[in-house]
Design a protein around this motif. Structure first.
Motif, PDB file in Angstrom:
ATOM      1  N   PHE A 101       0.814  -1.208   0.000  1.00 30.96           N
ATOM      2  CA  PHE A 101       0.000   0.000   0.000  1.00 30.96           C
ATOM      3  C   PHE A 101       0.852   1.265   0.000  1.00 30.96           C
ATOM      4  CE2 PHE A 101      -2.128   3.405   2.380  1.00 30.96           C
ATOM      5  CZ  PHE A 101      -3.233   3.604   1.558  1.00 30.96           C
ATOM      6  N   TRP A 102       1.717   1.435   0.995  1.00 27.25           N
ATOM      7  CA  TRP A 102       2.454   2.682   1.120  1.00 27.25           C
ATOM      8  C   TRP A 102       3.469   2.861   0.000  1.00 27.25           C
ATOM      9  CZ3 TRP A 102       0.296   6.265   3.640  1.00 27.25           C
ATOM     10  CH2 TRP A 102      -0.450   5.994   4.794  1.00 27.25           C
ATOM     11  N   GLN A 103       4.038   1.790  -0.492  1.00 27.26           N
ATOM     12  CA  GLN A 103       4.963   1.899  -1.609  1.00 27.26           C
ATOM     13  C   GLN A 103       4.250   2.398  -2.871  1.00 27.26           C
ATOM     14  OE1 GLN A 103       4.896  -0.335   0.704  1.00 27.26           O
ATOM     15  NE2 GLN A 103       6.799  -1.488   0.932  1.00 27.26           N
ATOM     16  N   GLU A 104       3.021   1.915  -3.078  1.00 33.91           N
ATOM     17  CA  GLU A 104       2.264   2.369  -4.244  1.00 33.91           C
ATOM     18  C   GLU A 104       1.815   3.823  -4.091  1.00 33.91           C
ATOM     19  OE1 GLU A 104       1.591   0.823  -7.215  1.00 33.91           O
ATOM     20  OE2 GLU A 104       3.116  -0.554  -6.467  1.00 33.91           O
ATOM     21  N   ILE A 105       1.442   4.212  -2.883  1.00 40.50           N
ATOM     22  CA  ILE A 105       1.100   5.616  -2.647  1.00 40.50           C
ATOM     23  C   ILE A 105       2.317   6.504  -2.889  1.00 40.50           C
ATOM     24  CG2 ILE A 105       0.293   7.269  -0.930  1.00 40.50           C
ATOM     25  CD1 ILE A 105      -1.844   5.332  -1.977  1.00 40.50           C
ATOM     26  N   PHE A 106       3.479   6.035  -2.467  1.00 35.39           N
ATOM     27  CA  PHE A 106       4.717   6.779  -2.716  1.00 35.39           C
ATOM     28  C   PHE A 106       4.980   6.917  -4.214  1.00 35.39           C
ATOM     29  CE2 PHE A 106       9.421   6.576  -3.262  1.00 35.39           C
ATOM     30  CZ  PHE A 106       9.723   7.828  -2.752  1.00 35.39           C
ATOM     31  N   SER A 107       4.735   5.843  -4.969  1.00 34.42           N
ATOM     32  CA  SER A 107       4.918   5.903  -6.421  1.00 34.42           C
ATOM     33  C   SER A 107       3.957   6.894  -7.057  1.00 34.42           C
ATOM     34  CB  SER A 107       4.715   4.506  -7.032  1.00 34.42           C
ATOM     35  OG  SER A 107       5.698   3.597  -6.575  1.00 34.42           O
ATOM     36  N   LEU A 277      11.261   5.438  -6.285  1.00 32.47           N
ATOM     37  CA  LEU A 277      12.548   6.120  -6.440  1.00 32.47           C
ATOM     38  C   LEU A 277      12.852   6.387  -7.910  1.00 32.47           C
ATOM     39  CD1 LEU A 277      14.658   4.181  -3.778  1.00 32.47           C
ATOM     40  CD2 LEU A 277      13.710   6.489  -3.605  1.00 32.47           C
ATOM     41  N   PHE A 278      12.388   5.493  -8.784  1.00 35.97           N
ATOM     42  CA  PHE A 278      12.504   5.749 -10.217  1.00 35.97           C
ATOM     43  C   PHE A 278      11.733   7.012 -10.603  1.00 35.97           C
ATOM     44  CE2 PHE A 278      10.291   5.187 -14.316  1.00 35.97           C
ATOM     45  CZ  PHE A 278      11.376   5.276 -15.165  1.00 35.97           C
ATOM     46  N   HIS A 279      10.555   7.192 -10.035  1.00 39.46           N
ATOM     47  CA  HIS A 279       9.786   8.406 -10.286  1.00 39.46           C
ATOM     48  C   HIS A 279      10.508   9.653  -9.761  1.00 39.46           C
ATOM     49  CE1 HIS A 279       5.583   6.342 -10.793  1.00 39.46           C
ATOM     50  NE2 HIS A 279       6.422   6.073 -11.762  1.00 39.46           N
ATOM     51  N   VAL A 280      11.203   9.500  -8.641  1.00 46.05           N
ATOM     52  CA  VAL A 280      11.960  10.627  -8.091  1.00 46.05           C
ATOM     53  C   VAL A 280      13.019  11.091  -9.094  1.00 46.05           C
ATOM     54  CG1 VAL A 280      13.580  11.318  -6.279  1.00 46.05           C
ATOM     55  CG2 VAL A 280      11.533  10.003  -5.687  1.00 46.05           C
ATOM     56  N   MET A 281      13.664  10.145  -9.752  1.00 48.85           N
ATOM     57  CA  MET A 281      14.706  10.492 -10.719  1.00 48.85           C
ATOM     58  C   MET A 281      14.131  11.092 -12.000  1.00 48.85           C
ATOM     59  SD  MET A 281      17.369   9.888  -9.091  1.00 48.85           S
ATOM     60  CE  MET A 281      18.413  10.420 -10.435  1.00 48.85           C
TER      61      MET A 281
END
Length: 297
Positions: A101-107, A277-281
């Motif tokens: 859940f939280w990883q997908e929200i982060f993405s 993290l890919f989205h962050v980059m």
């Protein structure tokens, strides 16, 4: 009296089959596909003091000969209906969503800085930029893709641990289709509107989009090949930067997308945080693309 110890492999074949099979017939039966079932079932056979199996069952292989037979709950009365329920799989059943859940929200949330950066470039356009349409094209493509990507990841998060397969989701389809749309817009922007290159990139991405849509309509599950085609299209639309001699921005964009790809590759090791993290980059990656599109060379 014939004594047969519990779990013994050697049986009185005459009592099992109703007649006395030859040695060749015994070996052929053991070599059959149901050998493991037969051996697993023999250990549960009960014999009387004469070494006979008193069960009034039909022959295990469906043969009408004989008055007694091995009884096992794993084999049906007919040989053609032999099945093991525990091994029965239904391909139509949805897969369990292994997303977190939280990883997908982060993405999902990490797509917002990309849109904000595009908005900042649009608001700070200066007359010195010879081709401002490139900035607008990239910004519109990003704003169209961002809500689709966020919806996809939020849906994955809400369905985490449920009978939901994200690789068959229409949101995943829309996300990748939007990425291919961005590839065309970005290629047009960094090539400063070169018609030949834009048409070639459009044809390539259109072929990928049709293939993706066809697989979805045919009920095929998404695969990593969809992402490989996206990577190929990204490499294509970055090429005009090299053609124009914009090596600094190309190198910066290449490093950013490369690091993002590394995070994506170790996504499982990072317990699902790699894609976010890919989205962050993508934010610094987009910065170099916008700067290249705004460059006057």
């Amino acid at each position: 009296m014939v004594h047969i110890p519990i779990g013994a492999r050697r049986l009185n074949c005459a009592s099992l089959w109703g007649n006395s099979p030859t040695a060749a017939e015994q070996k052929a039966a053991l070599r059959s596909p149901r050998r493991s079932l037969l051996r697993r079932s023999w250990s549960s056979i009960k014999f009387d003091e004469h070494g006979h199996n008193p069960g009034p069952h039909k022959n295990i292989l469906g043969d009408a000969k004989g008055d007694s037979q091995i009884h096992t709950p794993f084999v049906n009365r007919k040989a053609s209906e032999t099945e093991i329920p525990s091994l029965k799989l239904n391909a139509s059943e949805p897969q369990i969503c292994e997303m977190h859940f939280w990883q997908e929200i982060f993405s999902a949330v990490t797509m917002l800085p990309v849109s904000m950066l595009a908005l900042w470039w649009v608001l700070t356009l200066t007359p010195e930029i010879e081709f401002p349409q490139s900035i607008w094209a990239m910004a519109i493509a990003i704003w169209a893709h961002c809500p689709v990507s966020m919806t996809y990841h939020i849906t994955n998060g809400l369905n985490a641990g449920k009978s939901y397969d994200p690789f068959t989701s229409a949101f995943r389809l829309a996300d990748i289709l939007a990425i291919h749309g961005c590839c065309v817009a970005f290629g047009w922007a960094v090539s400063h509107g070169d018609c030949f290159f834009t048409e070639a990139a459009a044809v390539l991405n259109l072929v990928c989009m049709v293939r993706l849509l066809w697989d979805f309509l045919m009920g095929k599950r998404g695969s990593q090949q969809d992402l490989y085609r996206v990577c190929c299209c990204i490499a294509v639309y970055l090429f005009p930067m090299l053609w124009r001699g914009d090596f600094v921005n190309y190198l910066g964009a290449f490093v950013c997308i490369g690091l993002g790809g590394c995070f994506q590759l170790v996504d499982e090791t990072l317990n699902g945080w790699g894609h976010g993290l890919f989205h962050v980059m993508l934010t610094p990656y987009l910065f170099f693309l916008l700067r290249s599109a705004a460059a006057n060379f």
